[in-house]
Structures are given as structure tokens and as C-alpha cells.
Design an enzyme around this catalytic site. Structure first.
Site, mmCIF file in Angstrom:
data_model
loop_
_atom_site.group_PDB
_atom_site.id
_atom_site.type_symbol
_atom_site.label_atom_id
_atom_site.label_comp_id
_atom_site.label_asym_id
_atom_site.label_seq_id
_atom_site.Cartn_x
_atom_site.Cartn_y
_atom_site.Cartn_z
ATOM 1 N N ASN A 143 0.870 -1.186 0.000
ATOM 2 C CA ASN A 143 0.000 0.000 0.000
ATOM 3 C C ASN A 143 0.907 1.236 0.000
ATOM 4 O O ASN A 143 1.500 1.572 1.015
ATOM 5 C CB ASN A 143 -0.881 -0.038 1.261
ATOM 6 C CG ASN A 143 -1.715 1.222 1.423
ATOM 7 O OD1 ASN A 143 -1.814 2.036 0.501
ATOM 8 N ND2 ASN A 143 -2.319 1.382 2.587
ATOM 9 N N LYS A 195 0.064 4.198 -0.234
ATOM 10 C CA LYS A 195 -0.624 5.349 0.377
ATOM 11 C C LYS A 195 -0.460 6.598 -0.506
ATOM 12 O O LYS A 195 -0.404 6.481 -1.721
ATOM 13 C CB LYS A 195 -0.113 5.575 1.800
ATOM 14 C CG LYS A 195 -0.179 4.319 2.651
ATOM 15 C CD LYS A 195 -0.010 4.601 4.107
ATOM 16 C CE LYS A 195 -0.007 3.294 4.875
ATOM 17 N NZ LYS A 195 -0.050 3.468 6.298
ATOM 18 N N HIS A 230 -9.435 0.761 4.895
ATOM 19 C CA HIS A 230 -8.178 1.004 5.609
ATOM 20 C C HIS A 230 -8.448 1.930 6.807
ATOM 21 O O HIS A 230 -9.297 2.835 6.712
ATOM 22 C CB HIS A 230 -7.159 1.630 4.653
ATOM 23 C CG HIS A 230 -5.774 1.628 5.235
ATOM 24 N ND1 HIS A 230 -5.353 2.576 6.141
ATOM 25 C CD2 HIS A 230 -4.733 0.772 5.062
ATOM 26 C CE1 HIS A 230 -4.112 2.299 6.490
ATOM 27 N NE2 HIS A 230 -3.707 1.218 5.859
ATOM 28 N N GLU A 267 -6.943 4.370 7.883
ATOM 29 C CA GLU A 267 -6.780 5.800 7.582
ATOM 30 C C GLU A 267 -8.033 6.348 6.901
ATOM 31 O O GLU A 267 -8.427 7.498 7.132
ATOM 32 C CB GLU A 267 -5.520 6.005 6.721
ATOM 33 C CG GLU A 267 -4.260 5.824 7.560
ATOM 34 C CD GLU A 267 -3.058 5.292 6.800
ATOM 35 O OE1 GLU A 267 -3.044 5.356 5.563
ATOM 36 O OE2 GLU A 267 -2.124 4.801 7.477
ATOM 37 N N GLU A 287 -5.352 -5.319 10.537
ATOM 38 C CA GLU A 287 -4.329 -4.305 10.773
ATOM 39 C C GLU A 287 -4.604 -3.579 12.090
ATOM 40 O O GLU A 287 -5.409 -2.629 12.121
ATOM 41 C CB GLU A 287 -4.342 -3.277 9.649
ATOM 42 C CG GLU A 287 -4.093 -3.856 8.281
ATOM 43 C CD GLU A 287 -3.513 -2.814 7.341
ATOM 44 O OE1 GLU A 287 -2.433 -3.065 6.812
ATOM 45 O OE2 GLU A 287 -4.120 -1.741 7.169
ATOM 46 N N GLY A 320 2.490 1.940 10.804
ATOM 47 C CA GLY A 320 3.438 3.041 10.629
ATOM 48 C C GLY A 320 4.145 3.447 11.912
ATOM 49 O O GLY A 320 4.782 4.502 11.977
ATOM 50 N N SER A 369 3.466 -2.469 10.345
ATOM 51 C CA SER A 369 4.923 -2.530 10.479
ATOM 52 C C SER A 369 5.494 -3.904 10.125
ATOM 53 O O SER A 369 6.494 -4.334 10.691
ATOM 54 C CB SER A 369 5.363 -2.100 11.884
ATOM 55 O OG SER A 369 4.921 -0.775 12.149
HETATM 56 C C1 PEP Z 1 -0.749 -0.093 6.053
HETATM 57 O O1 PEP Z 1 -0.872 1.089 5.868
HETATM 58 O O2 PEP Z 1 -1.609 -0.848 5.595
HETATM 59 C C2 PEP Z 1 0.390 -0.555 6.839
HETATM 60 C C3 PEP Z 1 0.345 -1.767 7.322
HETATM 61 O O3 PEP Z 1 1.421 0.326 7.031
HETATM 62 P P1 PEP Z 1 2.869 -0.007 7.684
HETATM 63 O O4 PEP Z 1 3.339 -1.301 7.062
HETATM 64 O O5 PEP Z 1 3.724 1.156 7.319
HETATM 65 O O6 PEP Z 1 2.654 -0.159 9.152
#
Ligand code: PEP
Length: 254
Positions: free
Chosen positions: A9, A11, A98, A100, A170, A176, A216
Site C-alpha cells: 500500500n 498510500k 483502511h 486511515e 491491521e 506506521g 509494520s
Molecule cells: C498499512 O498502511 O496498511 C500498513 C500496514 O502500514 P505499515 O506497514 O507502514 O505499518
């Protein structure tokens, strides 16, 4: 048999030319193939066409996904993208729900459910996200919280091909932040998601739906994550923005 999926992703990162460059670099890194791993990249909407051309011209070993969709077919919905428009430029996958989008843009479980139905009606694979915020994890009610999201997100969903509906668990506190859930934490919730899918869709269908972990995840922790029985890959943010790191992750997921 579920095929491991590693989905990147991007983003709101990478301009059009940077996106093309990243896709070309990833194609080069993965030139020996991806083994048994299904790899997907999800660039920003304005980069999709450029990355689609890289994939087509190089027969690249990864698929293309969008980061969002609207459930209507067409019309006066300024700023939105219809499923047909994604199909037309070669996007076969789409992230929905997601955290976000839920947090900054007010996306609800009802919206996510409508998006999943619209995508599946057009043969696009939803990568449907769920996950708890830190306060829910600290209260110890994270499994119940996520199970309720799954029930709402899949309400009245008809799944003909379970390989074409993907869930990404997630935990928001791990996105992040550099704080990965342990592989056991991921298994606890992904296992509960699987049990919920068995209740909703039956054992046969539930056994074929992929449940990814996201938060992460990187080239160092991916092997431990996918070793768990109900973790079928990862949705990856930060670690998908550098081709060598993302390719290493694909390799370590095999
Ligand atoms: C994501 O945005 O779906 C995500 C898992 O981000 P990160 O791997 O940076 O934690």
C-alpha cells in the site's frame, strides 16, 4: 490451499514518474519470479495507469490494486472512482476500509460492505481491512471488536470464489509506528477472523479466504508471521516503498 499474498500500500506517496520508477525497480528485483507468493502493488489513483503499463509491457510478476473505490456505477460523485474505471486500467484488486480511510474520511462498515459488493460484481478482489485502536487492545476487547467489524463488513456478501475476497487484519496501533504485533498476536485475531468466516460462509469457503496481517510488517518479521496457520501474508505500507526491501519481503514470505 491458500496462496500467500504480499500487497504493498503506497498510500499518498510517489508522483506518477516516481511510481513508474518504483514499479520498474520492483520488476527488476523480482525478475526471478515470486515463487508461490501473489504480489500486488496499490499506488495512488493517479499512478495506476503508469504502473499498469509497466506491468503490461514487462509482463511483471505482480498485480495492480487501487486504494479506494466508490460503489456507484457512474454519475455526479465528484472525486470518486467507479469499479468499471479500475477494471478499464487493469486494476484487479482494491483496498477498502483502511483505518486511515475510516479515521480521516469517516468510512463506515456499511460503506465498506457496499464497496466489497460493488468490487466483486466487477471481478475486482477487495482487500478489506479491519483492526482495533490502541484503547480497545488495552481493554482486552480486540477480538470481539474485530469480529464485529468482520460481521458488518461481510453482511449479505455472496462469495462465489473465496480466493477473490481478502481480509487484512491491521491493528491500528501497529500501523506506521514500528510496533509490530507479535506473530502470536496476529494469529490470535486472524484465527478468530477465520472462525467467524466459518460461521458466516461455512468451513469450505472460509478455508480459502486469505487473511493478511498489516502493521509494520517487513522483510525481517514476515517469515514468522506467515508461519502462523491463519496468517496468509501481509498488507505492507512503509516497507513497500523501496523495491529491494519489498522484494526481500516477498522472498522471505516463500
Ligand atoms: C498499512 O498502511 O496498511 C500498513 C500496514 O502500514 P505499515 O506497514 O507502514 O505499518
Amino acid at each position: 490451499m491458500r496462496k500467500v499474498m504480499i500487497a504493498g500500500n503506497w498510500k499518498m506517496n510517489k508522483t506518477f514518474s516516481e511510481g513508474v520508477e518504483l514499479a520498474l525497480a520492483l520488476n527488476e528485483e523480482l525478475k526471478d519470479g515470486t515463487g508461490d507468493v501473489e504480489v500486488v502493488v496499490c499506488p495512488p489513483a493517479v499512478d495506476l495507469k503508469g504502473v499498469a503499463e509497466v506491468i503490461e509491457q514487462n509482463d511483471a510478476p505482480f498485480g495492480l490494486g487501487a486504494q479506494n473505490v466508490y460503489w456507484e456505477e457512474k454519475g455526479a460523485f465528484t472525486g470518486e472512482t467507479a469499479p468499471d474505471m479500475l477494471t478499464a486500467i487493469g486494476a484487479g484488486y482494491c483496498i477498502i476500509g483502511h483505518s486511515e480511510r475510516r479515521g480521516y474520511f469517516g468510512e463506515t462498515d456499511e460503506d465498506i460492505n457496499k464497496k466489497a459488493k460493488a468490487l466483486m460484481a466487477h471481478g475486482i478482489v477487495p482487500i478489506s481491512c479491519c483492526g482495533e485502536p490502541l484503547e480497545i487492545r488495552e481493554a482486552g476487547t480486540h477480538v470481539e471488536f474485530v469480529v464485529n467489524q468482520i460481521k458488518a463488513d461481510t453482511a449479505d456478501l455472496v462469495i462465489d470464489d473465496p480466493a477473490k475476497y481478502v481480509i487484512a487484519y491491521e491493528p491500528i496501533w501497529a500501523i506506521g509506528t514500528g510496533k509490530t504485533a507479535t506473530a502470536d498476536d496476529a494469529q490470535e485475531v486472524c484465527g478468530a477472523i477465520r472462525e467467524t468466516l466459518v460461521e458466516i460462509f461455512g468451513a469450505e469457503t472460509a478455508a480459502e479466504i486469505r487473511v493478511l496481517y498489516g502493521g509494520s510488517a517487513n522483510e525481517k518479521n514476515i517469515a514468522d508471521l506467515v508461519a502462523k496457520p491463519d496468517v496468509d501474508g501481509a498488507l505492507v505500507g512503509g516497507a513497500s516503498l523501496k523495491a529491494p526491501q519489498f522484494a526481500e519481503m516477498v522472498k522471505n514470505a516463500q
